[in-house]
Motif scaffolding. Structure first.
Motif, PDB file in Angstrom:
ATOM      1  N   ASP A  32       0.878   0.379  -3.366  1.00  0.00           N
ATOM      2  CA  ASP A  32      -0.539   0.754  -3.412  1.00  0.00           C
ATOM      3  C   ASP A  32      -0.767   2.236  -3.681  1.00  0.00           C
ATOM      4  OD1 ASP A  32       0.375   1.718  -1.018  1.00  0.00           O
ATOM      5  OD2 ASP A  32      -1.199   0.817   0.218  1.00  0.00           O
ATOM      6  N   LYS A  33       0.319   3.015  -3.839  1.00  0.00           N
ATOM      7  CA  LYS A  33       0.134   4.424  -4.173  1.00  0.00           C
ATOM      8  C   LYS A  33      -0.320   4.549  -5.620  1.00  0.00           C
ATOM      9  CE  LYS A  33       2.358   8.962  -4.352  1.00  0.00           C
ATOM     10  NZ  LYS A  33       3.533   9.800  -4.031  1.00  0.00           N
ATOM     11  N   ILE A  34      -1.212   5.502  -5.889  1.00  0.00           N
ATOM     12  CA  ILE A  34      -1.709   5.692  -7.250  1.00  0.00           C
ATOM     13  C   ILE A  34      -0.625   6.344  -8.101  1.00  0.00           C
ATOM     14  CG2 ILE A  34      -3.440   6.816  -8.711  1.00  0.00           C
ATOM     15  CD1 ILE A  34      -4.456   4.468  -7.019  1.00  0.00           C
ATOM     16  N   ALA A  35      -0.247   5.649  -9.165  1.00  0.00           N
ATOM     17  CA  ALA A  35       0.745   6.162 -10.109  1.00  0.00           C
ATOM     18  C   ALA A  35       0.077   6.904 -11.253  1.00  0.00           C
ATOM     19  CB  ALA A  35       1.581   5.015 -10.667  1.00  0.00           C
ATOM     20  N   THR A 201       4.823  14.230  -3.731  1.00  0.00           N
ATOM     21  CA  THR A 201       3.440  14.514  -3.337  1.00  0.00           C
ATOM     22  C   THR A 201       2.615  15.146  -4.455  1.00  0.00           C
ATOM     23  OG1 THR A 201       4.240  16.611  -2.440  1.00  0.00           O
ATOM     24  CG2 THR A 201       3.982  14.773  -0.891  1.00  0.00           C
ATOM     25  N   ASP A 202       3.244  15.459  -5.582  1.00  0.00           N
ATOM     26  CA  ASP A 202       2.532  16.150  -6.660  1.00  0.00           C
ATOM     27  C   ASP A 202       1.576  15.231  -7.402  1.00  0.00           C
ATOM     28  OD1 ASP A 202       3.155  18.930  -6.765  1.00  0.00           O
ATOM     29  OD2 ASP A 202       5.205  18.410  -7.335  1.00  0.00           O
ATOM     30  N   ASP A 222       8.436  11.168 -15.844  1.00  0.00           N
ATOM     31  CA  ASP A 222       9.032  11.968 -14.778  1.00  0.00           C
ATOM     32  C   ASP A 222       8.260  11.844 -13.464  1.00  0.00           C
ATOM     33  OD1 ASP A 222      11.199  12.817 -16.265  1.00  0.00           O
ATOM     34  OD2 ASP A 222      10.184  14.579 -17.020  1.00  0.00           O
ATOM     35  N   PRO A 223       6.911  12.002 -13.479  1.00  0.00           N
ATOM     36  CA  PRO A 223       6.197  11.796 -12.213  1.00  0.00           C
ATOM     37  C   PRO A 223       6.421  10.397 -11.631  1.00  0.00           C
ATOM     38  CG  PRO A 223       4.777  12.899 -13.794  1.00  0.00           C
ATOM     39  CD  PRO A 223       6.018  12.495 -14.537  1.00  0.00           C
ATOM     40  N   ALA A 228       5.560  10.422  -7.916  1.00  0.00           N
ATOM     41  CA  ALA A 228       4.367  11.260  -7.889  1.00  0.00           C
ATOM     42  C   ALA A 228       3.221  10.553  -8.620  1.00  0.00           C
ATOM     43  CB  ALA A 228       4.677  12.616  -8.523  1.00  0.00           C
ATOM     44  N   THR A 229       2.116  11.277  -8.826  1.00  0.00           N
ATOM     45  CA  THR A 229       0.942  10.728  -9.501  1.00  0.00           C
ATOM     46  C   THR A 229       0.711  11.462 -10.816  1.00  0.00           C
ATOM     47  OG1 THR A 229      -0.110  10.088  -7.423  1.00  0.00           O
ATOM     48  CG2 THR A 229      -1.555  10.341  -9.328  1.00  0.00           C
TER      49      THR A 229
END
Length: 501
Positions: A32-35, A201-202, A222-223, A228-229
């Motif tokens: 559920d984390k925003i990619a 966290t970026d 890479d993110p 990361a997002t």
């Protein structure tokens, strides 16, 4: 001391391996984390890791259901939308070999590339010129319908097998198809510390289009591989709105070509970006004055990196090791880099030579498609020659000294003058034409066309012809009528003597 690095050994790429599976795993990020957030002034289109993975792998299933077979080549003619990374990663997951292309290419230009790679299908947006020729097309609407299909099981295998193809301008004027292996994305991990200081966290905002290789790698893959997002401006976003988007969406990193930073500072002499940690810059040489101006306007650093289509970015500055004034930076830890002479031997530090990287570097291409001789020309012993000149100082920082060929740099895109000249030579009334990039003001270069003709030709007509036959970044911005082109006694064009009146 020789111009040679002593890299720390790095963990090898896992075997078996699939580039897309690795990227979409998000380093174990929660589903559920925003990619990805596609940013507009009116809001944002958000994709979680779970949604992104399902849509890409569903696209992979759809491509196989459409009759494509693992190993088939597919050409991406898609615009600045999320369709691009979904198709790219979905194809790789399914064992297909995608060819990303710029949406700016005209139909004839895209047709030339298709003739070289002979794609089994073209993934086609209605808003992007389709390549000339009789090619099978899979419409964008069909691709979007594939997102909800059962996810394909990623094809695992040798990390050295081909994953995708990308074109670069060749000095011969014929674009070269660069073949990259699955392992190239694993090699990019050396950038995380050596350039980005990338953390899970970026929130990294890349100012480029989805279908630019700089955006595809630095802005998304890479993110995502780090967990990361990625923040990407929506198609048609006014560049003047980027500072607002950076602030509104809490961007911690910004990646762009130098020209974007220059426009930022022109419109905004001071910028309040409290969440921004620093900026990342690549595509063309970063002027030192621009780096200083950015620091004064934002209070953050601007870190440059150097790479090529054939080799992922391998020289850079970083927060932990800022570039020495006037240099590109230093080779990232893990990279075996040298400055070599014409025989491929490292030169003493402080001596100019060709920037070279070990031929075993995991970020290096497999080679040029069906061009073993052209591939061999880039090798000297154990070294891959970039064709760029540099000097390594006592601390390992490398100062850029220019190219040993005539390739131009147009807004971060390397362009062969021969390719542009071949197109412009068909203009009625032109006898001869030569192009080069010229500096019109400090640190700003544009492509200029110098031509011979019986009289000055109508500039509007010349521009219209270029617009119809060349991608925007290849089009001359200046037209200069000459009596004769500068040549040496043997009749060879002296391109470096082409200058504005």
């Amino acid at each position: 001391m020789q111009s040679l690095t002593t890299p720390t050994p790095q963990a090898p790429c896992p075997d078996p391996f699939n580039m897309a599976a690795y990227v979409l795993n998000g380093s174990g990020a929660p589903d559920d984390k925003i990619a990805l957030a596609v940013l507009a002034l009116s809001g944002a289109e958000r994709w979680s890791y779970g949604k992104l993975r399902a849509a890409a792998l569903g696209t992979g299933t759809g491509l196989l259901n459409a009759g494509l077979q693992p190993g088939d080549r597919v050409m991406l003619r898609l615009g600045n939308t999320v369709d691009f990374p979904l198709a790219f990663l979905g194809a790789i997951a399914a064992g297909l070999i995608p060819l990303p292309t710029s949406s700016q290419l005209t139909a004839p230009e895209a047709g030339k590339l298709a003739q070289i790679i002979q794609p089994a299908a073209i993934l086609q947006s209605p808003d992007v010129p389709a390549p000339e020729g009789d090619w099978r097309s899979i419409p964008q609407a069909d691709l979007r319908g594939m997102r909800d299909l059962e996810p394909v099981t990623p094809e695992m295998g040798d990390p050295n097998r081909m994953a995708y193809i990308i074109f670069t301008s060749g000095t011969s004027g014929t674009p070269r198809a660069v073949c990259h292996a699955h392992r190239v994305v694993w090699a990019r991990r050396m950038m995380w510390a050596g350039w980005y200081d990338l953390q899970p966290t970026d929130r990294l905002l890349h100012a480029g289009a989805f279908n630019w290789s700089f955006t595809l790698g630095t802005g998304m893959m890479d993110p995502w591989a780090c967990g990361a997002t990625a923040l990407i401006p929506a198609d048609g976003t006014d560049p003047k709105a980027l500072p607002l988007l950076l602030k509104r969406h809490d961007a911690t990193l910004l990646a762009a070509a130098p020209g974007v930073y220059r426009k930022f500072l022109k419109d905004h002499p001071s910028l309040s970006l409290p969440k921004l940690r620093h900026g990342l810059c690549a595509g063309e040489k970063l002027p030192e004055a621009l780096r200083t101006a950015w620091a004064e306007a934002t209070g953050t650093g601007l870190y440059e990196a150097y790479g090529q289509t054939e080799i992922s970015t391998f020289i850079s500055g970083s927060p932990a090791r800022p570039s020495a004034t006037g240099t590109l930076g230093a080779p990232q830890d893990g990279r075996l880099v040298a400055i070599v002479d014409e025989n491929g031997q490292p030169v003493p530090r402080g001596t100019a030579g060709t920037i070279a990287i070990d031929h075993r570097d995991p970020g290096l291409m497999l080679g040029y498609l069906d061009a073993p001789e052209a591939t061999a020309e880039k090798r000297r012993g154990d070294w891959f020659l970039t064709g760029d000149q540099g000097i390594m100082d006592e601390n390992g920082f490398i100062t850029y000294q220019g190219r040993d060929d005539d390739l131009m740099n147009a807004g971060g895109f390397r362009v062969s003058p021969l390719e542009v000249e071949a197109t412009l030579s068909h203009i009625e009334g032109i006898h001869e034409v030569a192009v080069t990039d010229v500096e019109i003001k400090p640190d700003v270069r544009v492509i200029a066309a110098f031509y011979t003709a019986d009289a000055d030709l109508d500039e509007a007509a010349l521009t219209a012809y270029a617009e119809a036959n060349l991608a925007r970044y290849k089009q001359p911005r200046l037209w200069v009528h000459l009596t004769d082109l500068p040549r040496n006694p043997n009749g060879k064009l002296r391109r470096k003597e082409l200058k504005l009146p």
